[in-house]
Design a protein around this motif. Structure first.
Motif, PDB file in Angstrom:
ATOM      1  N   ALA A  46       0.875  -1.284   0.193  1.00  0.00           N
ATOM      2  CA  ALA A  46      -0.031   0.167   0.137  1.00  0.00           C
ATOM      3  C   ALA A  46       0.559   1.500   0.023  1.00  0.00           C
ATOM      4  O   ALA A  46       0.873   1.877  -0.929  1.00  0.00           O
ATOM      5  N   GLN A  49       2.214   1.851  -3.565  1.00  0.00           N
ATOM      6  CA  GLN A  49       1.216   1.767  -4.439  1.00  0.00           C
ATOM      7  C   GLN A  49       0.850   3.291  -3.886  1.00  0.00           C
ATOM      8  O   GLN A  49       0.687   4.008  -5.451  1.00  0.00           O
ATOM      9  N   ASN A  50       1.111   4.329  -2.984  1.00  0.00           N
ATOM     10  CA  ASN A  50       0.901   5.531  -2.689  1.00  0.00           C
ATOM     11  C   ASN A  50       1.483   6.188  -2.815  1.00  0.00           C
ATOM     12  O   ASN A  50       2.200   7.319  -3.728  1.00  0.00           O
TER      13      ASN A  50
END
Length: 315
Positions: A46, A49-50
């Motif tokens: 995550a 991805q950010n």
């Protein structure tokens, strides 16, 4: 600036997600994506991805992959500075609540070394309280070594303490110097002597602080003793200023004490300042905070005020 450029900037401002900027701050502060994931309590995927989304929105690479420690690209550094500025402004929202919106509110965690005495420091606290009555100080007394170690971990705190070596990852500003003089106590033969010369002190028993070792915060005392052939036996060691005063008062030996502290102790009349009259060492007192931790608005204001306070005597 062309109309197209203005429109592109406006589009970026409207679409950029603050959460992505916050992720960049955490990645930089923690030094890796895995550590950032632990702090944010999300998966490494995550976080990655950010970061990717942010780079896509900015159309720029922000982090140099596969480097230890983690490194930012030039645009990454600039983006980080912008993100930290935004973070500071966001933290000010809570502080500016209420009818007295011009007054800051909130709490500052201060880590302070014990027995720091300076009349101007006290005056500053009076000044700061009057100017910012709604700021709360959460003050904890610790050793200088403990304070520096805590701040190095990016703890949300500001420290005021001694330091012989200035850590590279901490910002610092000199506040004032504590001047150390030699003293004897009421139960020491020199206390009632008619005249005391510096040469008469060279072989006297000495009370020493454990932090007087070379490289430690009070090593200027040891350097003075060695350079002036003070060779007396160490009759007692302590890591506590109050105990040093007690040992000097009870005649265990002579010792070095900060003059401004003595003026504040009830034993002032039971201690005698010894030669040399100019004292033996200056020990600097600094304010510290971490270079890579975004300050809250009130932390920044406290640091700004104390470092600019005109009545401090920086000798």
């Amino acid at each position: 600036m062309s109309t197209d450029m203005v429109m592109m900037q406006q589009k970026l401002a409207d679409s950029l997600n603050w959460t992505l900027l916050h992720v960049l701050i955490v990645i930089y502060e923690e030094g890796s994506i895995s550590a950032a994931a632990n702090r944010l309590n999300i998966t490494q995927s995550a976080v990655s991805q950010n970061l990717k989304k942010l780079e896509e929105q900015l159309q720029s690479q922000l982090i140099i992959r596969n480097t230890k420690p983690l490194e930012l690209t030039p645009i990454g550094h600039y983006c980080l500075q912008v993100a930290q500025t935004i973070f500071t402004e966001i933290t000010s929202i809570e502080a500016m609540k209420g009818s007295n919106s011009h007054l800051l509110e909130g709490e500052i965690t201060l880590l302070v070394a014990s027995r720091i005495h300076n009349p101007k420091y006290n005056e500053f606290l009076v000044y700061f309280k009057k100017k910012y009555p709604n700021i709360t100080l959460d003050l904890t007394v610790k050793s200088s070594m403990d304070i520096l170690n805590i701040l190095k971990q990016k703890s949300p705190a500001v420290g005021i303490c001694l330091a012989r070596h200035l850590p590279e990852n901490l910002n610092h500003k000199l506040l004032f110097n504590q001047r150390y003089y030699l003293y004897c106590g009421y139960h020491h033969p020199l206390f009632s002597a008619t005249e005391v010369t510096f040469n008469s002190l060279l072989t006297e028993d000495f009370i020493a602080f454990k932090s007087e070792d070379i490289g430690e915060v009070l090593s200027p005392i040891t350097i003075f003793k060695e350079s002036h052939d003070i060779t007396g036996r160490i009759s007692a060691y302590t890591n506590n200023l109050d105990e040093a005063v007690r040992l000097i008062y009870t005649g265990y030996g002579i010792g070095a004490l900060p003059d401004q502290f003595i003026a504040a102790t009830h034993l002032e009349s039971k201690l005698r300042r010894l030669p040399p009259k100019e004292g033996i060492a200056d020990v600097p007192i600094y304010i510290f905070w971490h270079k890579h931790r975004a300050l809250s608005l009130i932390e920044a204001k406290f640091i700004e005020e104390i470092t600019a306070y005109e009545n401090f005597e920086l000798t």
